[in-house]
Design a protein around this motif. Structure first.
Motif, PDB file in Angstrom:
ATOM      1  N   ALA A   3       0.842  -1.199   0.000  1.00 17.39           N
ATOM      2  CA  ALA A   3       0.000   0.000   0.000  1.00 17.39           C
ATOM      3  C   ALA A   3       0.879   1.252   0.000  1.00 17.39           C
ATOM      4  O   ALA A   3       1.829   1.358   0.795  1.00 17.39           O
ATOM      5  CB  ALA A   3      -0.925   0.013   1.211  1.00 17.39           C
ATOM      6  N   GLU A   4       0.574   2.204  -0.894  1.00 14.53           N
ATOM      7  CA  GLU A   4       1.371   3.421  -1.012  1.00 14.53           C
ATOM      8  C   GLU A   4       1.382   4.204   0.291  1.00 14.53           C
ATOM      9  O   GLU A   4       2.411   4.755   0.693  1.00 14.53           O
ATOM     10  CB  GLU A   4       0.810   4.298  -2.138  1.00 14.53           C
ATOM     11  CG  GLU A   4       1.524   5.621  -2.338  1.00 14.53           C
ATOM     12  CD  GLU A   4       2.983   5.469  -2.726  1.00 14.53           C
ATOM     13  OE1 GLU A   4       3.773   6.353  -2.392  1.00 14.53           O
ATOM     14  OE2 GLU A   4       3.327   4.455  -3.366  1.00 14.53           O
ATOM     15  N   ARG A   5       0.238   4.267   0.978  1.00 10.25           N
ATOM     16  CA  ARG A   5       0.155   5.022   2.233  1.00 10.25           C
ATOM     17  C   ARG A   5       1.067   4.428   3.307  1.00 10.25           C
ATOM     18  O   ARG A   5       1.742   5.152   4.036  1.00 10.25           O
ATOM     19  CB  ARG A   5      -1.294   5.052   2.719  1.00 10.25           C
ATOM     20  CG  ARG A   5      -1.556   6.113   3.774  1.00 10.25           C
ATOM     21  CD  ARG A   5      -3.041   6.245   4.051  1.00 10.25           C
ATOM     22  NE  ARG A   5      -3.310   7.352   4.953  1.00 10.25           N
ATOM     23  CZ  ARG A   5      -3.448   8.601   4.572  1.00 10.25           C
ATOM     24  NH1 ARG A   5      -3.333   8.920   3.294  1.00 10.25           N
ATOM     25  NH2 ARG A   5      -3.698   9.562   5.450  1.00 10.25           N
ATOM     26  N   VAL A   6       1.105   3.092   3.377  1.00  8.68           N
ATOM     27  CA  VAL A   6       1.977   2.422   4.356  1.00  8.68           C
ATOM     28  C   VAL A   6       3.433   2.693   4.026  1.00  8.68           C
ATOM     29  O   VAL A   6       4.265   2.895   4.920  1.00  8.68           O
ATOM     30  CB  VAL A   6       1.686   0.907   4.396  1.00  8.68           C
ATOM     31  CG1 VAL A   6       2.631   0.191   5.369  1.00  8.68           C
ATOM     32  CG2 VAL A   6       0.235   0.649   4.802  1.00  8.68           C
ATOM     33  N   ARG A   7       3.763   2.708   2.746  1.00 12.08           N
ATOM     34  CA  ARG A   7       5.146   3.000   2.333  1.00 12.08           C
ATOM     35  C   ARG A   7       5.537   4.423   2.739  1.00 12.08           C
ATOM     36  O   ARG A   7       6.686   4.665   3.137  1.00 12.08           O
ATOM     37  CB  ARG A   7       5.292   2.820   0.835  1.00 12.08           C
ATOM     38  CG  ARG A   7       5.125   1.377   0.370  1.00 12.08           C
ATOM     39  CD  ARG A   7       5.210   1.254  -1.135  1.00 12.08           C
ATOM     40  NE  ARG A   7       6.528   1.592  -1.622  1.00 12.08           N
ATOM     41  CZ  ARG A   7       6.822   1.811  -2.894  1.00 12.08           C
ATOM     42  NH1 ARG A   7       5.863   1.763  -3.800  1.00 12.08           N
ATOM     43  NH2 ARG A   7       8.042   2.101  -3.263  1.00 12.08           N
ATOM     44  N   GLN A   8       4.583   5.342   2.629  1.00 13.23           N
ATOM     45  CA  GLN A   8       4.867   6.717   3.058  1.00 13.23           C
ATOM     46  C   GLN A   8       5.090   6.774   4.575  1.00 13.23           C
ATOM     47  O   GLN A   8       5.952   7.523   5.050  1.00 13.23           O
ATOM     48  CB  GLN A   8       3.735   7.647   2.650  1.00 13.23           C
ATOM     49  CG  GLN A   8       3.604   7.856   1.152  1.00 13.23           C
ATOM     50  CD  GLN A   8       4.840   8.498   0.537  1.00 13.23           C
ATOM     51  OE1 GLN A   8       5.555   9.263   1.187  1.00 13.23           O
ATOM     52  NE2 GLN A   8       5.103   8.192  -0.726  1.00 13.23           N
ATOM     53  N   TYR A   9       4.328   5.990   5.322  1.00 12.27           N
ATOM     54  CA  TYR A   9       4.562   5.917   6.773  1.00 12.27           C
ATOM     55  C   TYR A   9       5.945   5.345   7.060  1.00 12.27           C
ATOM     56  O   TYR A   9       6.629   5.753   8.010  1.00 12.27           O
ATOM     57  CB  TYR A   9       3.486   5.065   7.450  1.00 12.27           C
ATOM     58  CG  TYR A   9       2.181   5.791   7.689  1.00 12.27           C
ATOM     59  CD1 TYR A   9       2.145   6.973   8.424  1.00 12.27           C
ATOM     60  CD2 TYR A   9       0.983   5.296   7.183  1.00 12.27           C
ATOM     61  CE1 TYR A   9       0.955   7.649   8.628  1.00 12.27           C
ATOM     62  CE2 TYR A   9      -0.217   5.965   7.385  1.00 12.27           C
ATOM     63  CZ  TYR A   9      -0.228   7.143   8.113  1.00 12.27           C
ATOM     64  OH  TYR A   9      -1.412   7.818   8.318  1.00 12.27           O
ATOM     65  N   GLY A  10       6.355   4.385   6.236  1.00 11.37           N
ATOM     66  CA  GLY A  10       7.698   3.838   6.380  1.00 11.37           C
ATOM     67  C   GLY A  10       8.766   4.899   6.148  1.00 11.37           C
ATOM     68  O   GLY A  10       9.744   4.994   6.903  1.00 11.37           O
ATOM     69  N   LEU A  11       8.573   5.717   5.104  1.00 13.50           N
ATOM     70  CA  LEU A  11       9.514   6.812   4.848  1.00 13.50           C
ATOM     71  C   LEU A  11       9.540   7.800   6.005  1.00 13.50           C
ATOM     72  O   LEU A  11      10.593   8.331   6.363  1.00 13.50           O
ATOM     73  CB  LEU A  11       9.117   7.540   3.557  1.00 13.50           C
ATOM     74  CG  LEU A  11       9.638   6.960   2.245  1.00 13.50           C
ATOM     75  CD1 LEU A  11       9.052   7.712   1.069  1.00 13.50           C
ATOM     76  CD2 LEU A  11      11.161   7.013   2.192  1.00 13.50           C
ATOM     77  N   MET A  12       8.364   8.048   6.586  1.00 12.08           N
ATOM     78  CA  MET A  12       8.279   8.970   7.714  1.00 12.08           C
ATOM     79  C   MET A  12       9.098   8.441   8.895  1.00 12.08           C
ATOM     80  O   MET A  12       9.879   9.174   9.515  1.00 12.08           O
ATOM     81  CB  MET A  12       6.818   9.141   8.123  1.00 12.08           C
ATOM     82  CG  MET A  12       6.579  10.137   9.243  1.00 12.08           C
ATOM     83  SD  MET A  12       4.831  10.206   9.680  1.00 12.08           S
ATOM     84  CE  MET A  12       4.617   8.602  10.448  1.00 12.08           C
ATOM     85  N   LEU A  13       8.940   7.143   9.200  1.00 10.88           N
ATOM     86  CA  LEU A  13       9.721   6.543  10.296  1.00 10.88           C
ATOM     87  C   LEU A  13      11.209   6.534   9.964  1.00 10.88           C
ATOM     88  O   LEU A  13      12.049   6.767  10.845  1.00 10.88           O
ATOM     89  CB  LEU A  13       9.241   5.110  10.553  1.00 10.88           C
ATOM     90  CG  LEU A  13       7.936   4.962  11.334  1.00 10.88           C
ATOM     91  CD1 LEU A  13       7.529   3.495  11.401  1.00 10.88           C
ATOM     92  CD2 LEU A  13       8.091   5.515  12.751  1.00 10.88           C
ATOM     93  N   LEU A  14      11.536   6.251   8.708  1.00 14.89           N
ATOM     94  CA  LEU A  14      12.936   6.256   8.291  1.00 14.89           C
ATOM     95  C   LEU A  14      13.554   7.639   8.523  1.00 14.89           C
ATOM     96  O   LEU A  14      14.659   7.764   9.079  1.00 14.89           O
ATOM     97  CB  LEU A  14      13.028   5.866   6.814  1.00 14.89           C
ATOM     98  CG  LEU A  14      14.423   5.810   6.187  1.00 14.89           C
ATOM     99  CD1 LEU A  14      15.304   4.794   6.911  1.00 14.89           C
ATOM    100  CD2 LEU A  14      14.315   5.448   4.702  1.00 14.89           C
ATOM    101  N   GLY A  15      12.842   8.683   8.103  1.00 19.53           N
ATOM    102  CA  GLY A  15      13.330  10.046   8.329  1.00 19.53           C
ATOM    103  C   GLY A  15      13.433  10.377   9.798  1.00 19.53           C
ATOM    104  O   GLY A  15      14.395  11.026  10.238  1.00 19.53           O
TER     105      GLY A  15
END
Length: 608
Positions: free
Chosen positions: A132-144
């Motif tokens: 899911a694109e939204r989950v991937r964005q949450y992943g990027l948020m945690l990565l940052g």
């Protein structure tokens, strides 16, 4: 000496590398938050601005979530430019944005740097494996988020030896001088283009024992001035309303620093009494400073707006040459939901110009002089400029990593822009040529034919207006009306063609030339209507990605307003009208025409 040089080199690399990781983590987290929370934050800002206190709340919450006071300010500029809020209401949003920037400092003050690598790992796994694109964005948020704390760790480790280095300690003691501290804080923030990042570095210095609390507070005050540099740069080349909003930001922050400049020792004593380590004390000082400034100035939002309007008065902008886009803003490219809002506003302007072009063209073609026909041709130039600007802006947006919803909105906007430009091309290519042919051959169009063509023109102009409104204002009911008007438009075109055929054998000079001009008008107007209907069908068939909330709200409003009128057919059952008895079908023709007339009289020019 060589060893000392190597030590300084290693220290510098560690410090700069840590700062780079910190800033990259901040950027990564902010970009992901903009995509994930863009829709919600935009809607929050649009709704919670009915009074100054709600505006402060909206600005603070939006900035805390998307981690960018600059984006919040740009949004405020857009709403003011579009007439969705007053300049005075934007003052509250800017005050709230200053409070929102303190959220990052409070998070950074927590001792979770040991968890940084774990957070980076979780974020990376989500980004790598989530479908899911939204989950991937949450992943990027945690990565940052993890990289942010990892960068802090690297900076703190690199600066460790400096805690016993006398020259550096003497330099840091100089920050106790309020003027020097404020100047350094402002310059550093202007350099990194982020007050949140600057505050994070100040907290690292403080937690490492390299900076006194008073020096840290002076640097934080300077950071609040430095963030205004970003706002002023963003206003360069923008309409004067953008400059007004940026100036409010400057006046608010500078006024706050001037007030607290002499009370830095008292503020330091206050945060010491609250408790916590040095990191928490600097974060608390930042929050108290911005919160207290808002409480002090909240009663003067009107005075701020009035002062700015006098310093930078709005004057009619005389733009040499061609029209320029009004709502498109490259600063919002990284916030797709908000950028697409502005594209849709610009589509409203494009639609208004196309509608005016379609409305004025038939009259000029039938009875105008060559100069009047050339003026119609020049009107198409404005349409071309706006269309080119919208397409160019959408191409920049397309280069971003967009969620599926924003991709659908982008494709829909591009399709609508192309249909509108095609309408203008029909006028420029077909009608202008027919009009010039009429003037060249001295053709006269009879009054009766003009009346028949005027009736068709009125209905086509109405269809263009309603189709643009259906897209610009999320009104499916308006789109239904355009689609349902096919019978009315066809009948009017048939009536016009019938009259043309009847007059084909009239004993008039240049009768055949007149027939060609009149036929071209009828066919071109029909083609323009079908382009308007295609735009309306995008909405009717659900291809235009309206927000669920907006769709429900608009449906309720349109039903309430038009309770006395026949209800438009639902999208899922478009064939329903065909099942009605024949007795009602005859009346239906008049009824539909009457309904369209009511909608036309009721409609306004608010697409712009």
């Amino acid at each position: 000496m060589h060893a000392a040089t190597i030590e300084y080199g290693t220290m510098t690399m560690g410090l700069l590398g840590g700062l780079a990781v910190f800033l990259y983590g901040m950027e990564l987290m902010t970009d992901a938050l903009k995509i994930v929370a863009g829709d919600g934050m935009r809607n929050l800002l649009a709704r919670l601005t009915t009074n100054r206190f709600k505006a402060v709340l909206a600005g603070g919450f939006t900035t805390a979530v998307i981690q960018s006071s600059s984006v919040t300010t740009v949004l405020a500029v857009g709403f003011v430019s579009a007439g969705l809020m007053s300049l005075q209401q934007s003052v509250g949003i800017i005050m709230g944005a200053s409070i929102g920037t303190t959220f990052t400092a409070q998070i950074i003050a927590f001792k979770i740097t040991k968890l940084a690598l774990g957070i980076v790992a979780i974020g990376f796994l989500l980004k790598l494996f989530a479908k899911a694109e939204r989950v991937r964005q949450y992943g990027l948020m945690l990565l940052g988020f993890g990289l942010l704390f990892l960068g802090m760790n690297l900076m703190k480790a690199a600066m460790g030896p400096l805690s016993s280095h006398e020259p550096f300690l003497d330099l840091m003691k100089g920050m106790d001088n309020p003027l020097l501290g404020i100047l350094v804080g402002a310059l550093f923030t202007g350099l990194v283009q982020s007050s949140s990042a600057a505050t994070g570095v100040i907290i690292v210095l403080g937690s490492g024992g390299l900076l006194s609390l008073e020096g840290g507070i002076a640097l934080v005050l300077g950071a609040n001035i430095g963030t205004c540099i970003t706002a002023m740069f963003a206003a360069i080349g923008k309409p004067r309303i953008a400059l007004q909003t940026a100036l409010i930001h400057v006046l608010f922050n500078v006024s706050g620093v001037v007030i607290w400049f002499l009370f830095i020792p008292q503020l330091a004593s206050l945060v010491r009494s609250i408790g916590g380590d040095m990191s928490r004390q600097i974060a608390n000082a930042h929050t108290i400073f911005n919160g207290a400034n808002t409480l002090i100035f909240i009663g003067f939002t009107g005075a701020f707006a009035t002062l700015v309007q006098r310093l930078v008065p709005l004057v009619p902008e005389v733009i040499p040459g061609r029209l320029r886009p009004k709502f498109l803003d490259d600063n919002l490219i990284e916030t797709p939901a908000m950028a697409l809002d502005r594209v849709e506003m610009e589509l409203g302007r494009l639609g208004k110009r196309v509608r005016n072009l379609v409305r004025r063209a038939p009259s000029a073609i039938m009875t105008g002089t060559e100069e009047e026909i050339r003026a119609i041709e020049r009107m198409d130039d404005d349409v071309d400029v706006l269309h080119k600007a919208i397409v160019s802006h959408l191409s920049k947006l397309a280069s971003q990593s967009l969620p599926s919803k924003e991709t659908a909105r982008l494709n829909g906007s591009l399709t609508v822009a192309n249909y509108l430009e095609n309408m203008a091309d029909v006028v420029e290519t077909n009608l202008v040529a027919a009009g010039l042919r009429r003037t060249r051959h001295h053709v006269h169009i009879s009054e009766g034919t003009q009346q028949a063509l005027d009736a068709l023109t009125d209905r086509v102009v109405w269809a263009v207006r309603r189709s643009v409104r259906s897209v610009r204002r999320n009104e499916p009911s308006a789109a239904h009306e355009v689609v349902e008007a096919k019978r009315v438009v066809t009948d009017l075109a048939d009536e016009a063609n019938k009259r043309l055929m009847e007059r084909l054998g009239a004993p008039e000079e240049h009768r055949m030339d007149a027939f060609r001009v009149e036929s071209e008008l009828v066919e071109s107007l029909k083609r323009i209507y079908y382009l308007a209907k295609r735009i309306a069908r995008i909405v009717v068939e659900g291809e235009w990605p309206l927000e669920v909330h907006a769709r429900k709200t608009k449906h309720k409003k349109s039903k309430t307003k038009k309770s006395k009128e026949p209800k438009p057919p639902k999208p899922e059952n478009p064939a329903k009208p065909a099942k009605q008895p024949k007795a009602k079908k005859k009346q239906g023709k008049k009824g539909k025409k009457k309904k369209a007339d009511k909608a036309q009289a009721k409609d306004t020019d608010d697409e712009s």
